[in-house]
Structure formats: C-alpha cells, structure tokens
Design a protein around this motif. Structure first.
Motif, PDB file in Angstrom:
ATOM      1  N   TYR A  48      -2.589   2.092   2.412  1.00 28.23           N
ATOM      2  CA  TYR A  48      -3.678   1.974   1.448  1.00 28.23           C
ATOM      3  C   TYR A  48      -4.050   3.357   0.920  1.00 28.23           C
ATOM      4  O   TYR A  48      -4.119   4.321   1.671  1.00 28.23           O
ATOM      5  CB  TYR A  48      -4.874   1.239   2.057  1.00 28.23           C
ATOM      6  CG  TYR A  48      -4.707  -0.247   1.864  1.00 28.23           C
ATOM      7  CD1 TYR A  48      -5.287  -0.891   0.777  1.00 28.23           C
ATOM      8  CD2 TYR A  48      -3.882  -0.975   2.710  1.00 28.23           C
ATOM      9  CE1 TYR A  48      -5.085  -2.243   0.556  1.00 28.23           C
ATOM     10  CE2 TYR A  48      -3.665  -2.330   2.497  1.00 28.23           C
ATOM     11  CZ  TYR A  48      -4.275  -2.959   1.420  1.00 28.23           C
ATOM     12  OH  TYR A  48      -4.051  -4.291   1.194  1.00 28.23           O
ATOM     13  N   ARG A 155       1.784  -8.844  -0.150  1.00 28.17           N
ATOM     14  CA  ARG A 155       0.549  -8.075   0.002  1.00 28.17           C
ATOM     15  C   ARG A 155       0.679  -7.166   1.211  1.00 28.17           C
ATOM     16  O   ARG A 155       1.005  -7.620   2.309  1.00 28.17           O
ATOM     17  CB  ARG A 155      -0.630  -9.036   0.184  1.00 28.17           C
ATOM     18  CG  ARG A 155      -1.982  -8.370   0.286  1.00 28.17           C
ATOM     19  CD  ARG A 155      -3.093  -9.393   0.474  1.00 28.17           C
ATOM     20  NE  ARG A 155      -2.976 -10.121   1.726  1.00 28.17           N
ATOM     21  CZ  ARG A 155      -3.474  -9.690   2.899  1.00 28.17           C
ATOM     22  NH1 ARG A 155      -4.106  -8.537   2.970  1.00 28.17           N
ATOM     23  NH2 ARG A 155      -3.350 -10.413   3.978  1.00 28.17           N
ATOM     24  N   ARG A 158      -3.792  -5.264   5.340  1.00 27.27           N
ATOM     25  CA  ARG A 158      -4.977  -4.414   5.249  1.00 27.27           C
ATOM     26  C   ARG A 158      -5.158  -3.609   6.525  1.00 27.27           C
ATOM     27  O   ARG A 158      -4.579  -3.914   7.561  1.00 27.27           O
ATOM     28  CB  ARG A 158      -6.224  -5.252   4.983  1.00 27.27           C
ATOM     29  CG  ARG A 158      -6.217  -5.888   3.615  1.00 27.27           C
ATOM     30  CD  ARG A 158      -7.599  -6.394   3.244  1.00 27.27           C
ATOM     31  NE  ARG A 158      -7.599  -6.867   1.866  1.00 27.27           N
ATOM     32  CZ  ARG A 158      -7.763  -6.089   0.817  1.00 27.27           C
ATOM     33  NH1 ARG A 158      -7.951  -4.802   0.967  1.00 27.27           N
ATOM     34  NH2 ARG A 158      -7.746  -6.595  -0.395  1.00 27.27           N
TER      35      ARG A 158
END
Length: 199
Positions: A48, A155, A158
């Motif tokens: 990220y 994706r 996270r």
C-alpha cells in the motif's frame, strides 16, 4: 502446485504463444500458453502506497541485469547498510553511497514496474514491481518476448490482512528462500542475495 512444461517445444513456433497473468489477491503469477497453465510462481507485489497497477499491459522491455533508478540502499564507507529501504533522493552521509536495487531478469510492463527476481517475504512488499523467486523469474524471462500480454488483476490484501510476518495463518504464504520449486529446474539458480531491500 507448480507445473512446468517444456518451453523448448514451442520455441520454434512463429510468434510468442505465451501470456502472463498476475493475481494480486493470491500473490501468484501464471505463465500461460493457449488455455494451458505452464508455470505458476509466488510473488510479492506492490505494498500500500506503492500498489501494482491492475489492467492489461504488454512486456515493454527485457533486461537481464537491470537496476532500479529510484530505489536501493544506503551504505556507509565500510559497506554496512545504514538505510535498507532508501530512494535516490535521500541524503547520503559522508563516505557512504547509494546502491541501486538489483532487479535481475527484469520484464517491464507498465511505466517503471516490471516482473523480476527478488525477495519474497510472504506478503506484498515491493514499490510496485512483481517480485518472483529467481529460478522462476528466469523461466518467465526466457518464455516471454517484448509484446507478450500481461494482465494484472485482483485486490492487494489490506494491511490488516497481513502482518510483517506474512498473511494470517490460514492464508499465509511461506517466504521464498531459493528452495527448488521443481526437480526439473536444472541448473539450480540460487538468489544472489536475500537482502529484503530488493525491490
């Protein structure tokens, strides 16, 4: 499970029959010929703040001994690492130097991002590139040409889905330290370095 078919059997054909698909969610890259899976590789994609771009791309260039123009490490006059995750704009102390990160078997597919041999800690950790174990990067490098399609999808997990030690136990990928992926890989290609500053 890693599957390898003979690349030699298709090397004489006109055009390149391969394509690459990168699944960010599963942290896996696939070398595909037609509808058949030739090889799959664990990866470490962009973390990220430096996410690997998704979309349809093509291999833009290939370079065996590529070095990052932005990222690397800073060492002192004795060669001891001072900053292991440095960029070229950081101040270098007197007597020290900035050493660009090696990106062997580099296959650029989007802006400065590409697939290359590098350190896999078991979670997304790069500055946008797709790192692979060196012996698998070599096989991808030999199979693809400039113009080979590359599709990146999924994706990126996270931050709360992985820790500095990898994904949660039920989804954890094991760090890759150059263990043989398949006994048919000959000769064995050991990574030049296990330094995590490889980007």
């Amino acid at each position: 499970m890693i599957l390898l078919l003979s690349l030699a059997s298709v090397s004489g054909q006109d055009g390149n029959p391969f394509r690459v698909e990168v699944d960010l969610q599963q942290q896996t890259a696939f070398l595909i010929r037609g509808r058949g899976l030739v090889l799959e590789s664990p990866i470490s994609s962009g973390r990220y703040g430096h996410l690997t771009e998704t979309g349809s791309f093509k291999v833009l260039e290939k370079e065996v001994n590529h070095y990052s123009s932005i990222y690397g490490k800073i060492v002192d006059g004795n060669g001891k690492t001072i900053v292991g995750d440095a960029d070229v704009d950081m101040k270098v102390p007197r007597g020290g130097k900035f050493i660009p990160a090696p990106m062997r078997y580099f296959m650029r597919f989007h802006e400065a991002d590409g697939m290359h041999a590098g350190y896999l800690p078991g979670y997304p950790a790069s500055h946008g590139c797709v790192r692979m174990p060196e012996q698998l990067a070599i096989t991808f490098f030999r199979a693809v040409d400039v113009g080979t399609p590359v599709t990146v999808f999924g994706r990126t997990p996270r931050a709360n889905e992985y820790s500095p030690y990898g994904l949660p136990p039920n989804r954890r990928m094991q760090p890759w330290f150059g263990r043989p992926a398949d006994p048919r890989f000959q000769p064995q290609y050991a990574p030049r370095s296990l330094d995590p500053w490889w980007r």
